[in-house]
Design an enzyme around this catalytic site. Structure first.
Site, short mmCIF file in Angstrom:
data_model
loop_
_atom_site.label_atom_id
_atom_site.label_comp_id
_atom_site.label_asym_id
_atom_site.label_seq_id
_atom_site.Cartn_x
_atom_site.Cartn_y
_atom_site.Cartn_z
N VAL A 1 0.82 -1.20 0.00
CA VAL A 1 0.00 0.00 0.00
C VAL A 1 0.86 1.26 0.00
O VAL A 1 0.42 2.33 -0.45
CB VAL A 1 -0.95 -0.01 1.22
CG1 VAL A 1 -0.16 0.14 2.52
CG2 VAL A 1 -2.02 1.07 1.12
N LYS A 2 2.10 1.17 0.46
CA LYS A 2 2.95 2.35 0.57
C LYS A 2 3.43 2.87 -0.78
O LYS A 2 3.96 3.99 -0.85
CB LYS A 2 4.16 2.04 1.47
CG LYS A 2 3.78 1.78 2.92
CD LYS A 2 3.15 3.00 3.57
CE LYS A 2 2.93 2.78 5.07
NZ LYS A 2 2.36 3.96 5.73
N ASP A 3 3.25 2.10 -1.84
CA ASP A 3 3.57 2.61 -3.17
C ASP A 3 2.78 3.89 -3.45
O ASP A 3 3.27 4.82 -4.10
CB ASP A 3 3.20 1.58 -4.24
CG ASP A 3 4.17 0.42 -4.30
OD1 ASP A 3 4.87 0.17 -3.30
OD2 ASP A 3 4.23 -0.25 -5.35
N ALA B 1 4.22 6.90 -1.38
CA ALA B 1 5.56 7.24 -1.86
C ALA B 1 5.49 8.00 -3.18
O ALA B 1 6.17 9.03 -3.37
CB ALA B 1 6.39 5.97 -2.03
#
Length: 334
Positions: free
Chosen positions: A43-45, A48
């Site tokens: 999910v951090k894509d 970022a």
């Protein structure tokens, strides 16, 4: 070093949502959004990429000039490192030494330089307990001409990634029928971004936050009895209707159960949120529950064998079977 295609940036977001049939009832349907379908696996894509776009649009960073530095427990670092490679930036990641060796190996393979600290598993927020955060800030402050720290704990681009991306996707994928959204909390970007969007669509939708126990083993989440609340979350704390605290034992038990019942090999944070979902299912009479599985389990073989969630052979079998399932799901949802 891993070779990356520029086309990966176009694959961030629009992840599939699947019904967890064995956890649903006649009147309560449970769905999970599989965030490991993002190109760098979590999910951090989303956050970022949004933080990169925001910083470039404001002229805060320039390709070939600035080095990105960020404290992280893993997934944000992996996402930043991968996206940085594609955009032409170097990255330095400050990470707690207790983070899984698989995570560190992925970071190095993506070209990141790693600084390890003796923090707990997830960098804490608060004076005297935030060595990863403090070190990253100190490095960035000493050389502002060279370093830029996105600061996922304060950066509203993190919130906007979910307010303008994940939230609308969930609403559309459920045809507006979602009644409860359940998410684990680290920086607070996912739950506040999705929660704000969903409540604007329907104020009756309930937003449930999940935290692990004190001194937990859940990479990516934080317990707010032992860590201060990040300002990104604090600014929109009113969005959260209810909190659940889940133990390590409950989290790891659910990781194994999700594989046994749904053939999904998930990361420990997904086991944590799913344990909360099961408690919610028992509480409500009807509804459509959506949760986010932040990443899959491939980075956690050492942790899972250490905690006796799987034997090494069971993990390898699960990874092989779950990877096949993920591929088929991707084809179905495109």
């Amino acid at each position: 070093m891993i070779t990356l295609s520029p086309e990966l940036l176009n694959k961030i977001g629009n992840t599939p949502i699947v019904k967890l049939g064995s956890f649903s009832t006649n009147k309560v349907r449970v769905y999970a959004k599989l965030e490991w379908f993002n190109p760098f696996g979590s999910v951090k894509d989303r956050a970022a990429y949004w933080m990169f776009k925001d910083a470039e649009s404001k002229g805060l960073i320039k390709r070939g000039k600035h080095v990105i530095i960020e404290p992280t427990s893993g997934n944000t670092g992996i996402a930043l490192s991968g996206i940085a490679r594609l955009l032409g930036y170097k990255v330095e990641i400050v990470i707690p030494e207790k983070v899984s060796e698989e995570t560190k190996s992925i970071l190095r393979a993506l070209g990141a330089d790693i600084h390890e600290t003796s923090d707990d598993l997830c960098p804490r927020v608060g004076v005297g307990t935030d060595q990863s955060i403090s070190l990253a800030k100190a490095i960035a402050k000493a050389r502002p001409d060279k370093y830029f720290m996105p600061n996922q704990y304060e950066n509203d681009a993190n919130f906007l990634a979910h307010y303008e991306g994940t939230g609308p996707e969930i609403y559309k994928q459920t045809n507006g029928k979602v009644t409860h959204f359940v998410a684990g909390v680290g920086t607070g970007g996912t739950i506040t971004g999705v929660g704000t969007y969903l409540k604007e669509k329907d104020s009756k939708i309930k937003i449930i936050a999940v935290q692990p126990q004190r001194q937990h083993l859940i990479q990516g989440l934080r317990n707010f009895e032992e860590s201060n609340i990040p300002s990104l979350l604090d600014r929109r704390m009113h969005i959260v209707d209810e909190w659940y605290t889940i133990t390590n034992e409950e989290s790891f038990k659910m990781v194994k159960e999700l594989y046994a019942r749904e053939r999904l090999l998930v990361g420990p944070s997904s086991g944590c949120v799913m344990a909360a979902v099961c408690k919610l299912v028992d509480k409500i009479d009807e509804g459509v529950i959506v949760t986010v599985f932040a990443d899959d389990g491939r980075k956690f073989k050492s942790l899972y064998t250490q905690q006796e969630v799987f034997t090494a052979k069971e993990f390898d079998d699960a990874l092989r079977n779950a990877t096949m399932l993920s591929t088929s799901l991707l084809l179905i949802n495109n």
